[in-house]
Design an enzyme around this catalytic site. Structure first.
Site, PDB file in Angstrom:
ATOM      1  N   LEU A 174       7.395  -7.195  -4.626  1.00  0.00           N
ATOM      2  CA  LEU A 174       6.007  -6.908  -4.971  1.00  0.00           C
ATOM      3  C   LEU A 174       6.009  -5.642  -5.818  1.00  0.00           C
ATOM      4  O   LEU A 174       6.798  -4.732  -5.564  1.00  0.00           O
ATOM      5  CB  LEU A 174       5.161  -6.657  -3.715  1.00  0.00           C
ATOM      6  CG  LEU A 174       4.846  -7.840  -2.782  1.00  0.00           C
ATOM      7  CD1 LEU A 174       4.037  -7.362  -1.589  1.00  0.00           C
ATOM      8  CD2 LEU A 174       4.101  -8.941  -3.513  1.00  0.00           C
ATOM      9  N   ASP A 175       5.137  -5.574  -6.802  1.00  0.00           N
ATOM     10  CA  ASP A 175       5.011  -4.335  -7.573  1.00  0.00           C
ATOM     11  C   ASP A 175       4.686  -3.186  -6.625  1.00  0.00           C
ATOM     12  O   ASP A 175       4.049  -3.391  -5.578  1.00  0.00           O
ATOM     13  CB  ASP A 175       3.895  -4.455  -8.612  1.00  0.00           C
ATOM     14  CG  ASP A 175       4.208  -5.479  -9.694  1.00  0.00           C
ATOM     15  OD1 ASP A 175       5.399  -5.782  -9.892  1.00  0.00           O
ATOM     16  OD2 ASP A 175       3.260  -5.975 -10.334  1.00  0.00           O
ATOM     17  N   ARG A 176       5.086  -2.002  -7.019  1.00  0.00           N
ATOM     18  CA  ARG A 176       4.868  -0.824  -6.174  1.00  0.00           C
ATOM     19  C   ARG A 176       3.408  -0.668  -5.737  1.00  0.00           C
ATOM     20  O   ARG A 176       3.122  -0.345  -4.593  1.00  0.00           O
ATOM     21  CB  ARG A 176       5.324   0.422  -6.940  1.00  0.00           C
ATOM     22  CG  ARG A 176       5.148   1.715  -6.162  1.00  0.00           C
ATOM     23  CD  ARG A 176       5.684   2.902  -6.943  1.00  0.00           C
ATOM     24  NE  ARG A 176       5.538   4.141  -6.208  1.00  0.00           N
ATOM     25  CZ  ARG A 176       6.010   5.310  -6.620  1.00  0.00           C
ATOM     26  NH1 ARG A 176       6.664   5.387  -7.764  1.00  0.00           N
ATOM     27  NH2 ARG A 176       5.845   6.393  -5.895  1.00  0.00           N
TER      28      ARG A 176
END
Length: 317
Positions: A145-147
């Site tokens: 998942l993106d940060r």
């Protein structure tokens, strides 16, 4: 398996257990030689110092059960000293677990925490869980998942589960759904965005993705969940393919950027949402359904955080 490398080790002979069959030799060595830099692993492979069944191999060689891997003498950092992760973060991630069994962990990842170290970060979720679960020697991220994206994140505790879920992700054995708060009134009739995505690495090292005919095929399904007049819409997004930044770029391509998106968002819309207290990217992996190796199915949902909830309450007031 033989025991992992000690800080100063002589020649090691590692017998490949069945659960590592099919893994590339370079990735296998990265998991077995804790503390060894990638540059060192690729150097000893390139020089032919690593042998499999007494023969030279390439870094892309895929292991078979029963292979005997010869590793030359190495000087490694102490493998039993994980990068120290702040106790407060460890507790926060421990409390974020929504499901755990002997082969799998699923957590509701908070926004703002990277899934792994790198790009100036010494640690992320996976490094923290290796510290939280030192007995689980094969912990690996199943996906990313993106940060700044929150929500359901899978971590495999066993190689067999990692392989099963990777296979499921390539097929239709995983159903992932996200909530996103987007600009404007999303048309009910717009149920799909199909647009090829091309990934570019900028000089700064930052990754940007754009809709481009030369890119990879990408498809996202959208469903309207709630409207906030003409100003904003809460949508559910289901990525059928799994490209980098897919939902964010497809939302922008449809003319409805996601609130709080610094790369692909609308600055005015983001500012207005921030003034309501929404100081985050409004993208959350809220639902997950996966087929399990035993033929069963696991269905999970994860609530949004307080900031998200309160921002929507103010929007709807």
């Amino acid at each position: 398996m033989t025991t992992p490398a000690s800080p100063t080790s002589g020649v090691q002979l590692l017998e490949v257990a069945p659960e590592y069959a099919g893994q590339r030799i370079d990735n296998f060595l990265r998991t077995q030689l804790k503390g060894a830099p990638k540059t060192l692993i690729y150097r000893i492979l390139r020089k032919g110092e690593v042998r499999v069944n007494k023969g030279r191999i390439k870094p892309e060689y895929k292991l078979q059960a029963g292979d005997v891997v010869r590793v030359p003498p190495l000087r490694l950092s102490e493998p039993d000293e994980p990068a120290p992760v702040a106790q407060s973060l460890l507790e926060r991630l421990e409390s974020a677990i929504v499901y755990e069994d002997k082969a799998l962990i699923v957590l509701n990842k908070p926004a703002g925490i990277a899934v792994h170290g790198g790009s100036g970060l010494s640690f992320g979720v996976i490094e923290a869980f290796r510290q939280l679960r030192p007995e689980a020697k094969d912990l690996e991220l199943v996906h990313r998942l993106d940060r700044d994206t929150s929500g359901l994140l899978m971590i495999a505790k066993k190689r067999s589960m990692l392989r099963h879920l990777h296979e499921a992700l390539r097929g239709d054995g995983v159903d992932k759904r996200y909530l996103a708060l987007v600009r404007g009134s999303w048309p009910t009739s717009k149920k799909k965005v199909s647009a090829p995505l091309l990934k570019n690495n900028l000089r700064s090292g930052e990754r940007m993705v754009e809709v481009n005919p030369e890119g990879k095929e990408a498809l996202t399904e959208f469903r309207v969940v709630r409207r906030f007049g003409e100003f904003a819409t809460l949508v559910e997004a289901s990525p059928i393919t799994g490209r980098t930044h897919q939902i964010r770029v497809h939302a922008k391509h449809a003319g409805h950027s996601i609130a709080g998106d610094p790369k692909y968002g609308d600055e005015d819309f983001t500012r207005e949402i921030r003034e309501l207290g929404g100081k985050r990217l409004f993208l959350h992996a809220h639902s997950l359904a996966i087929s399990l190796p035993d033929g069963g199915e696991l269905r999970l949902e994860a609530p949004v955080d307080d900031m998200w909830q309160k921002t929507l309450e103010r929007l709807g007031a």
